[in-house]
Structures are given as structure tokens and as C-alpha cells.
Design an enzyme around this catalytic site. Structure first.
Site, PDB file in Angstrom:
ATOM      1  N   LYS A  46      60.981  27.495 -14.325  1.00  0.00           N
ATOM      2  CA  LYS A  46      59.592  27.942 -14.119  1.00  0.00           C
ATOM      3  C   LYS A  46      59.096  27.504 -12.737  1.00  0.00           C
ATOM      4  O   LYS A  46      58.475  28.260 -11.998  1.00  0.00           O
ATOM      5  CB  LYS A  46      58.723  27.337 -15.236  1.00  0.00           C
ATOM      6  CG  LYS A  46      57.258  27.621 -15.171  1.00  0.00           C
ATOM      7  CD  LYS A  46      56.358  26.452 -14.882  1.00  0.00           C
ATOM      8  CE  LYS A  46      56.561  25.102 -15.483  1.00  0.00           C
ATOM      9  NZ  LYS A  46      55.675  24.064 -14.955  1.00  0.00           N
ATOM     10  N   LYS A  49      54.569  19.361  -4.881  1.00  0.00           N
ATOM     11  CA  LYS A  49      55.270  19.192  -6.165  1.00  0.00           C
ATOM     12  C   LYS A  49      56.392  20.242  -6.296  1.00  0.00           C
ATOM     13  O   LYS A  49      57.513  19.924  -6.722  1.00  0.00           O
ATOM     14  CB  LYS A  49      54.255  19.336  -7.309  1.00  0.00           C
ATOM     15  CG  LYS A  49      54.848  19.446  -8.692  1.00  0.00           C
ATOM     16  CD  LYS A  49      55.624  18.218  -9.123  1.00  0.00           C
ATOM     17  CE  LYS A  49      56.271  18.437 -10.475  1.00  0.00           C
ATOM     18  NZ  LYS A  49      57.256  17.405 -10.806  1.00  0.00           N
ATOM     19  N   THR A 109      52.284  21.431 -13.663  1.00  0.00           N
ATOM     20  CA  THR A 109      52.925  22.017 -12.474  1.00  0.00           C
ATOM     21  C   THR A 109      52.695  23.523 -12.526  1.00  0.00           C
ATOM     22  O   THR A 109      53.201  24.197 -13.430  1.00  0.00           O
ATOM     23  CB  THR A 109      54.426  21.708 -12.455  1.00  0.00           C
ATOM     24  OG1 THR A 109      54.605  20.289 -12.546  1.00  0.00           O
ATOM     25  CG2 THR A 109      55.061  22.216 -11.161  1.00  0.00           C
TER      26      THR A 109
END
Ligand SMILES: NC(=O)c1ccc[n+]([C@@H]2O[C@H](COP(=O)([O-])OP(=O)(O)OC[C@H]3O[C@@H](n4cnc5c(N)ncnc54)[C@H](OP(=O)(O)O)[C@@H]3O)[C@@H](O)[C@H]2O)c1
Length: 288
Positions: free
Chosen positions: A240, A172, A97
Site C-alpha cells: 500500500k 514516511k 501512513t
């Protein structure tokens, strides 16, 4: 059966690589630290000393690492990076990701090198990786995806093609934004219900019978109520992803709800919860 390089054997990567080995593929693995390599070698993988060495003879090169910085090292490091070593017929698959900025840069680097790239981040945590139930959110050319589809099906139960490079990553990040908002809201609500002296499980059970309850909330509530914070998707990883979502939104993002959720995860990291499961932030509102 294919010749596959798998780069990055963290909590997700090692489970995904194992599925490929069990499916009969010839898998060569690389990881930054050596510890993770042993188990995969024991399961039948070949071990490479660099991403470049792993990638040199592979038909597919899959990367599953922590963040932009790690992905850059794996693909683009001048001496040891995978891209420069890949055959032009091979397909690069980036499943970490990452930020929109970096995946775009990686797409341009792959194009300049003449290598086909798919971005293929996944939804689903460690149990889904183990069971081959990941949901793939793919960006890249349809023709390239059709060549990789059988392989992705070994690790996933659904593949969504969203458009060109960048669209999978954005989807995502949007998925994890929705997840994070639910985590923080549920943490606050559980704390409120407890403080009010109500039967928390009964209340949540009633809410679960309404249409507002998301499927993932069962797992989130169970983890928060049982205080089981063994990492599946740790606080520091979801924080993150929020950082990447804000970066995607540009200089002046108008996302107050996402900003509030991110601040909860940042606070969790400051309080030493970074390595715990994302649900551990309930402790900020409901301390023991
Ligand atoms: N956990 C989940 O539920 C989940 C679900 C979906 C997607 N994701 C995403 O999938 C990716 C991997 O997650 P994970 O849970 O497997 O993370 P993890 O357990 O923390 O593993 C991270 C991997 O990245 C490697 N790495 C970190 N920094 C590096 C660097 N500078 N250079 C080279 N390698 C580096 C680590 O190597 P070492 O072993 O040497 O540290 C390890 O192989 C992340 O992008 C995450 O956001 C996670």
C-alpha cells in the site's frame, strides 16, 4: 493529564492507546469493529460509538487506521466523522501512513473547520509501539507541534519536524521505500546464498560487519532465516505504501528500483502472503 480520543485500534493503534492510558491520560477509544474495544476498556479506556462521539470533548484526537479510505471515514464522514465534532481548541493528529493527495485534502478540511492538524506518521513496528519507541515524522505548524510534543513523547522516542503538512508523509513513504528495497534485496540474496551451498549465516555475519549493512537488516535476515513470518508489518501494508509513493511521484515516475520492489510485494499478495510479515516474500525466491 489530557483528554484524548484514540481512533483505530489495529495492531499499532491499540498499543499506542495503551501507552497513553498507562501514562495516566483519560482516553476514549473508537474502532470500526467492536472486538478490539474490549481490551482497551478493560485497561481503563472509555468507549465511544463513533469518531464524532469520541472527539467531542477531547483535547487531542489521534487517528491510526489502515489507509486513505479509512482515514476519510474517521475524520470526514458527515454524521459520524471526528472533524465536525471537535472543539476548535483541540488538535487533530493523523498517524496513519497515507497518500500525499489525501493528507493534503485532510489538511484543507481541517483548516476549513478551524481545527489544527498535525500529520504524524511513525516509523517502527509493533514492538516499538509497545515500548514507546516510535519515531515521529511530523508535518504541520511548529506551534501546534509544541503543544502536542509531550503527548507524542509518550508513544515515541524521537520527533522530527519536517515542515508543512505533506512533508511528514513524504518522509514516511521514502522511509518505507528504502525499507522495502532492503527487504526484497535481502530475500533474493538469501536465496542466492542458499542455492550456492555457502554458510548463509556466516556470509551475512561478514556483510553485517561492513558499513553497507543497515541496522534493520539484522531483524529482516533473522526473520527470513528462521521462517518466522508472524505479521509485524504485513506485505499488504508495505505494498500500500509503495502505491502511495508512486502516486506522489506523478504520472510518469522514473523509479525502476522502487517499481521492481513493489512488484515483489504485489506478487507476494497474489501468492497469498498479504497478511504475513513483509519478510515472507523470501519464499518467492527460496521456496521450501
Ligand atoms: N504495522 C506496522 O509495523 C506499522 C508501522 C508503522 C506504520 N504503520 C501504519 O499504521 C497504520 C495502521 O497499521 P496497523 O498495523 O495498525 O494496521 P491494522 O492492524 O491492519 O489495523 C488497521 C486499523 O484500521 C481500521 N480500518 C481499516 N479499514 C477501515 C475503514 N474503512 N474504516 C474504519 N476503520 C478502518 C481497522 O479497523 P478494524 O479493526 O475494524 O479492521 C484497524 O483499526 C497503517 O497506515 C500502517 O501503514 C504500520
Amino acid at each position: 493529564m489530557s483528554n484524548i480520543a484514540f481512533l483505530g485500534l489495529g495492531a499499532m493503534g491499540r498499543r499506542m492507546a495503551l501507552r497513553l492510558i498507562k501514562a495516566g491520560h483519560q482516553v476514549t477509544v473508537w474502532n470500526r469493529s467492536a472486538q478490539a474495544l474490549e481490551a482497551l476498556a478493560g485497561a481503563g479506556a472509555r468507549v465511544a460509538s463513533s469518531p464524532a462521539q469520541a472527539a467531542a470533548s477531547a483535547e487531542f484526537v489521534i487517528c491510526m487506521v489502515r489507509d486513505d479510505a479509512a482515514s476519510r471515514v474517521v475524520w470526514c464522514e458527515p454524521e459520524s466523522g471526528a472533524l465536525a465534532a471537535m472543539q476548535s481548541s483541540a488538535i487533530a493528529i493523523e498517524s496513519s501512513t497515507l497518500s500525499i493527495g489525501w493528507i493534503g485534502e485532510l489538511g484543507r478540511a481541517a483548516q476549513a473547520r478551524g481545527v489544527a492538524l498535525l500529520e504524524a506518521p511513525v516509523s517502527g513496528s509493533r514492538p516499538a509501539a509497545e515500548a514507546g519507541q516510535l519515531v515521529y515524522l511530523v508535518g504541520g505548524e511548529a506551534g501546534v507541534l509544541s503543544r502536542a510534543e509531550a503527548l507524542l513523547n509518550t508513544m515515541g522516542s524521537a520527533i522530527h519536524h519536517l515542515g508543512p503538512i505533506g512533508s511528514g508523509t513524504l518522509t514516511k513513504l521514502a522511509t518505507n521505500s528504502l525499507l522495502g528495497i532492503q527487504v526484497t534485496a535481502l530475500a533474493e540474496i538469501i536465496a542466492l546464498l542458499k542455492r550456492s551451498g555457502t554458510d548463509v549465516e556466516r556470509c551475512l555475519g561478514a556483510i553485517a560487519g561492513t558499513s553497507v549493512w543497515a541496522p534493520v537488516a539484522h531483524y529482516l535476515a533473522k526473520s527470513m532465516l528462521s521462517r518466522d513470518f508472524q505479521p509485524q508489518f504485513p506485505v499488504e501494508l508495505i505494498e500500500k505504501d509503495f502505491a502511495y509513493t508512486f502516486a506522489a511521484a506523478g504520472a510518469e515516475p522514473s523509479m525502476p528500483t522502487l517499481a521492481a520492489a513493489r512488484s515483489v510485494f504485489s506478487q507476494g499478495i497474489q501468492q497469498g502472503l498479504g497478511g504475513d510479515n513483509m519478510t515472507a516474500v523470501v519464499q518467492l525466491f527460496d521456496p521450501r
